[in-house]
Design a protein around this motif. Structure first.
Motif, PDB file in Angstrom:
ATOM      1  N   MET A   1       0.852  -1.192   0.000  1.00  0.00           N
ATOM      2  CA  MET A   1       0.000   0.000   0.000  1.00  0.00           C
ATOM      3  C   MET A   1       0.887   1.242   0.000  1.00  0.00           C
ATOM      4  N   ASN A   2       0.476   2.267  -0.757  1.00  0.00           N
ATOM      5  CA  ASN A   2       1.260   3.481  -0.874  1.00  0.00           C
ATOM      6  C   ASN A   2       1.384   4.193   0.477  1.00  0.00           C
TER       7      ASN A   2
ATOM      8  N   SER B   1      -6.874   3.768  -1.997  1.00  0.00           N
ATOM      9  CA  SER B   1      -5.894   2.899  -2.653  1.00  0.00           C
ATOM     10  C   SER B   1      -6.412   2.404  -3.995  1.00  0.00           C
ATOM     11  N   ASP B   2      -7.693   2.040  -4.031  1.00  0.00           N
ATOM     12  CA  ASP B   2      -8.282   1.565  -5.292  1.00  0.00           C
ATOM     13  C   ASP B   2      -8.262   2.661  -6.350  1.00  0.00           C
TER      14      ASP B   2
ATOM     15  N   GLU C   1      -4.586   3.300  -7.483  1.00  0.00           N
ATOM     16  CA  GLU C   1      -4.079   2.274  -8.394  1.00  0.00           C
ATOM     17  C   GLU C   1      -4.730   2.394  -9.770  1.00  0.00           C
TER      18      GLU C   1
ATOM     19  N   ILE D   1      -2.973   5.189 -11.540  1.00  0.00           N
ATOM     20  CA  ILE D   1      -1.630   4.743 -11.916  1.00  0.00           C
ATOM     21  C   ILE D   1      -1.702   3.886 -13.171  1.00  0.00           C
ATOM     22  N   ALA D   2      -2.717   3.021 -13.234  1.00  0.00           N
ATOM     23  CA  ALA D   2      -2.898   2.156 -14.399  1.00  0.00           C
ATOM     24  C   ALA D   2      -3.187   2.967 -15.663  1.00  0.00           C
TER      25      ALA D   2
ATOM     26  N   GLU E   1       2.600   9.344  -9.695  1.00  0.00           N
ATOM     27  CA  GLU E   1       2.104   9.082  -8.339  1.00  0.00           C
ATOM     28  C   GLU E   1       1.443  10.314  -7.737  1.00  0.00           C
TER      29      GLU E   1
END
Length: 226
Positions: free
Chosen positions: A1-2, A34-35, A38, A41-42, A47
């Motif tokens: 996790m970031n 987090s979801d 991510e 990011i995808a 970031e």
């Protein structure tokens, strides 16, 4: 996790009482952030961009947190009890450490200054240590049992164990526990084999437990202050 997300969520809940509802909301916000992070990011975002857009996706988080805050009068009662608990904890830590100090210091002082027989000094120190431990433990039990029912759900550590790895204090104690007791075991065996005084060296465990209680109380107090 970031880590950036974790630190951000921790800062949001730094002043929020540690109720079950608050912990559930914290986990929910952490998972949602987090979801979204991510997902961005995808999409090829950096970031920093992903973090900023994830926050935007969450909407008004402050509105959610405001529902967890206690009323003013209750907050005063919580603060008052925390102060009382901190004072009791500090005194208990002093008693635990003081008891061990008496056990170790009295025979040494009697031997150096010839005040009285070292053996009698050792027995006196042992008895005083037991008294200190009994008082400290009784103080902690009384403080815990006298927690007001309306305050209890808002205490940071009310429903946590000392090894709850969701908390800094829990992670510290979990990491320290195994090496601590391994060292105690090694010291006990070393002293016992070197001296052959197995009938006395069991006191190592009593001293070690008193020190462990002091460490856990200190960790708890530091976390409650955070």
């Amino acid at each position: 996790m970031n880590k950036k997300i974790t630190d951000y969520v921790d800062s949001l809940f730094s002043d929020v009482p540690g109720t079950k509802t608050a912990r559930e909301l914290r986990q929910e916000i952490l998972a949602d952030l987090s979801d979204h992070f991510e997902a961005h990011i995808a999409e090829g975002k950096s970031e920093n961009q992903a973090f900023t857009e994830a926050l935007g996706d969450m909407g008004d988080i402050d509105a959610l947190l405001s529902t967890l805050a206690p009323e003013r009068e209750l907050k005063m009662r919580i603060d008052e009890y925390r102060k009382k608990k901190a004072q009791a904890t500090s005194l208990a830590v002093m008693l635990y450490i003081g008891g061990v100090t008496l056990l170790c210091a009295l025979p040494a002082v009697s031997a150096v200054f010839s005040v009285w027989n070292p053996a009698k000094a050792g027995i006196t120190g042992f008895i005083l240590m037991l008294v200190c431990i009994a008082i400290a433990t009784g103080l902690l039990v009384y403080t815990k049992m006298s927690t007001p029912q309306d305050v209890k759900p808002f205490l940071t550590r009310a429903s946590r164990t000392e090894f709850d790895t969701d908390t800094p204090g829990g992670r510290f104690l979990a990491a320290l526990s195994k090496p601590y007791w391994l060292i105690v075991t090694a010291v006990y065996l070393l002293i016992s084999f070197l001296t052959g005084a197995w009938h006395i060296t069991w006191l190592v465990w009593l001293i070690a437990n008193a020190l462990w209680q002091a460490i856990t109380l200190w960790s708890s107090a530091k976390e409650d202050e955070a």
